[in-house]
Design an enzyme around this catalytic site. Structure first.
Site, PDB file in Angstrom:
ATOM      1  N   ASP A  36    -117.395 -11.410   9.508  1.00 45.28           N
ATOM      2  CA  ASP A  36    -117.668 -12.564  10.372  1.00 45.28           C
ATOM      3  C   ASP A  36    -119.057 -13.153  10.190  1.00 45.28           C
ATOM      4  OD1 ASP A  36    -115.126 -12.160  11.450  1.00 45.28           O
ATOM      5  OD2 ASP A  36    -115.904 -10.849  13.036  1.00 45.28           O
ATOM      6  N   LYS A  39    -118.651 -16.480   6.156  1.00 44.94           N
ATOM      7  CA  LYS A  39    -118.208 -16.648   4.757  1.00 44.94           C
ATOM      8  C   LYS A  39    -117.370 -17.919   4.596  1.00 44.94           C
ATOM      9  CE  LYS A  39    -116.204 -12.634   5.059  1.00 44.94           C
ATOM     10  NZ  LYS A  39    -116.713 -12.187   6.362  1.00 44.94           N
ATOM     11  N   GLY A  63    -110.544 -13.585   9.375  1.00 41.15           N
ATOM     12  CA  GLY A  63    -110.460 -14.862  10.084  1.00 41.15           C
ATOM     13  C   GLY A  63    -111.656 -15.676   9.628  1.00 41.15           C
ATOM     14  N   HIS A  64    -111.419 -16.646   8.754  1.00 39.42           N
ATOM     15  CA  HIS A  64    -112.516 -17.431   8.187  1.00 39.42           C
ATOM     16  C   HIS A  64    -112.480 -18.843   8.763  1.00 39.42           C
ATOM     17  CE1 HIS A  64    -112.774 -14.624   4.425  1.00 39.42           C
ATOM     18  NE2 HIS A  64    -112.915 -13.987   5.563  1.00 39.42           N
ATOM     19  N   GLN A 248    -113.961  -9.641   5.037  1.00 41.98           N
ATOM     20  CA  GLN A 248    -114.724  -8.574   5.702  1.00 41.98           C
ATOM     21  C   GLN A 248    -116.166  -8.524   5.174  1.00 41.98           C
ATOM     22  OE1 GLN A 248    -111.310  -7.318   4.410  1.00 41.98           O
ATOM     23  NE2 GLN A 248    -110.728  -8.408   6.245  1.00 41.98           N
ATOM     24  N   ARG A 329    -117.475  -9.867  20.212  1.00 46.65           N
ATOM     25  CA  ARG A 329    -118.128  -9.101  19.154  1.00 46.65           C
ATOM     26  C   ARG A 329    -119.350  -8.381  19.711  1.00 46.65           C
ATOM     27  NH1 ARG A 329    -117.807 -14.310  15.269  1.00 46.65           N
ATOM     28  NH2 ARG A 329    -115.691 -14.039  14.483  1.00 46.65           N
ATOM     29  N   VAL A 438    -127.492 -23.545  10.358  1.00 48.05           N
ATOM     30  CA  VAL A 438    -128.070 -23.883  11.667  1.00 48.05           C
ATOM     31  C   VAL A 438    -126.995 -24.433  12.608  1.00 48.05           C
ATOM     32  CG1 VAL A 438    -130.448 -24.189  10.888  1.00 48.05           C
ATOM     33  CG2 VAL A 438    -128.867 -26.121  10.765  1.00 48.05           C
ATOM     34  N   GLY A 439    -125.747 -24.191  12.271  1.00 49.75           N
ATOM     35  CA  GLY A 439    -124.619 -24.640  13.088  1.00 49.75           C
ATOM     36  C   GLY A 439    -123.345 -24.466  12.278  1.00 49.75           C
TER      37      GLY A 439
END
Ligand code: GDP
Ligand code: IMO
Ligand code: MG
Length: 448
Positions: A36, A39, A63-64, A248, A329, A438-439
């Site tokens: 997470d 990527k 989960g990308h 991952q 998380r 940055v976002g």
């Protein structure tokens, strides 16, 4: 060979290399933490310059997230290049494919007028995650109680175990011969039912129902199924540029991560060659993606974890809830010991540092520079989970910043303390940080 011959050969070697550099670069993007890291965003950004994007490990546990304008895509099996209309997408042999999830994902993109026909290729050697794998994953986790691993329950562990065990595995290529597959499924289901009944006392699964589902998978997925290794090598020979997308992160690597709190594939860059049949020598640059802090989902030791108001602040600011499971998380400080290990085993060339914006507003920021284990200081990450659980972090504290940085697109326009934080991480890890997030949006990316 004459002296002139030698010189010509050398020149050809040098110019070939430069020419290749300018036209065909193959990149790999891998997570340096526990997944997470962002990527999906980096792959999407880099895919603008690639012909092909390849997923080579993991499965629908990934989960990308890719944000394009007002649309947010959460991709589990499709490579993140899928959102770009002209990008070829490959799901290579190392991926364990849950056909239900993949079909849903293809349909979801189609609803947004993004079609994959003629540009999605699935390896005939990729293994299938079937219903009983997900069932086994859930039952095993439930039976372990507080000792559970905290898996995503996507059937990854059981499917990979069957892959390694060989006798009860199903590959994409098996969908081509339905008669043989029917017999195979009967054998597998008989075996699975005996185990599931003995261990968990549950209703038997039906080979017939499973076969009907497989028939529909064959109809929908075989048109995409090819020998992807052959395809990738032909593409490389044709001068196409390839982007390899890891799922991952290095610390979840089956062999080199914090075992047993890992996933079931080699999720560091070491998994790339085996996962797609392209040697690592053919990759020009490996991007390691890390957050400006650390997160982890599921069980296992996490030395820099901040199970307190700092962790809550980071979770809130960064929207740190699982893309696949929605679980909150676990959040903590940047761990230079863990990242340096991930860089070393992964031959990382350059870092993409994500979520710098999330740290805005903290009173101070900490970087873990070393561990103390049994009274001894170390900077080499012990992947052994028991040893890691004993690690006490030795931190250095750096000043923070309050300015909103989500619109900044030049490194030198970042607040000085943010610039210094980035530079400090470069010093600690010994690798250049060439991309800063940055976002979540494409344009919220600083290149250096
Ligand atoms: P992946 O599994 O590594 O692709 O990462 P995920 O998509 O699971 O989680 C990363 C989350 O952070 C997603 O919601 C992204 O949209 C978001 N994201 C990525 N980069 C940045 C960043 O630099 N800043 C912020 N605030 N969000 C980001
Ligand atoms: P992406 O690609 C974060 C974690 C699970 C669990 C452990 C084992 O989005 O970064 P598994 O279902 O693989 O057997 O679970 O690995 N995990 C991830 N954590 N991001 C991921 O993927 C993950 N894939 C698996 O939470 O701790
Ligand atoms: Mg993710």
């Amino acid at each position: 060979m004459t002296a002139i011959g030698c010189v010509l050969k050398l020149l050809r070697f040098v110019f070939d290399d430069i020419f290749r550099e300018l036209t065909q670069m193959n990149f790999c993007v891998v997570g340096l933490q526990w997944g997470d890291e962002g990527k999906g965003k980096i792959v999407d950004v880099l895919a603008e310059h690639s012909d092909i994007v390849v997923r080579y490990n993991g499965g629908a546990n990934a989960g990308h997230t890719v944000v394009v304008g007002d649309n947010t895509f959460a991709l589990h099996l499709l490579p993140s290049g899928a959102v770009r209309a002209n990008t070829i997408c490959v799901i290579a042999n190392g991926v364990v494919v849950d056909p239900d999830t993949l079909i849903k994902e293809i349909d979801k993109l189609a609803q947004k007028n993004i079609t994959l026909s003629n540009r999605l290729f699935i390896s005939e050697n990729a293994h299938l995650v079937l219903d009983y794998h997900k069932k086994e994953d859930r039952l095993r986790e439930e039976s372990l109680g507080k000792n559970k691993l905290g898996t995503t329950i996507r059937g990854i562990g059981p499917c990979c175990a069957d892959k390694v065990g060989r006798s009860y595995a199903v590959r994409m290529a098996d969908l081509k011969d339905l008669k043989k597959l029917k017999a195979k499924l009967e054998t597998i289901v008989d075996y699975k039912n005996k185990i599931l009944a003995a261990l968990y006392n549950i209703e038997p699964i039906s080979a017939g129902t499973l076969f009907e589902k497989c028939k529909s998978y064959a109809d929908q997925l075989l048109p995409f199924t090819i020998n992807t290794t052959e395809f990738l090598h032909k593409s490389i020979a044709d001068g196409k540029s390839i982007l390899f997308e890891g799922a991952q992160g290095a610390l979840l690597d089956l062999d080199h991560g914090t075992y047993p709190y890992v996933t079931s594939s080699n999720s560091s860059s070491l998994g790339m060659p085996a996962g797609c049949g392209v040697p690592s020598k053919m990759v020009d640059k490996i991007f390691g993606v890390a957050k400006a802090y650390t997160t982890r989902v599921g069980g296992g030791p996490f030395p820099t974890e901040q199970d307190n108001e700092i962790g809550q602040y980071i979770r809130q600011q960064g929207g740190e809830y699982g893309t696949t499971t929605g679980r909150p998380r676990r959040c903590g400080w940047f761990d230079a010991v863990a990242i340096s290990y991930a860089i070393t085993i992964g031959a990382i060339d350059t870092i993409a540092l994500m979520h710098l914006d999330t740290l805005t507003g903290l009173k101070e920021i900490k970087i873990c520079r070393a561990y103390e284990i049994n009274g001894k200081e170390t900077t080499f990450f012990p992947a052994n989970a028991t040893k890691l659980a004993q690690a006490r972090c030795i931190y250095e504290t750096v000043p923070s910043w309050d300015e909103d940085i989500t619109e900044v697109n030049d490194f030198h326009n970042l607040p000085l303390n943010a610039q210094n934080y980035v530079c400090r991480i470069e010093e600690k890890t010994g690798k250049p940080i060439t991309i800063i997030g940055v976002g979540p949006k494409r344009n919220q990316t600083i290149f250096r």
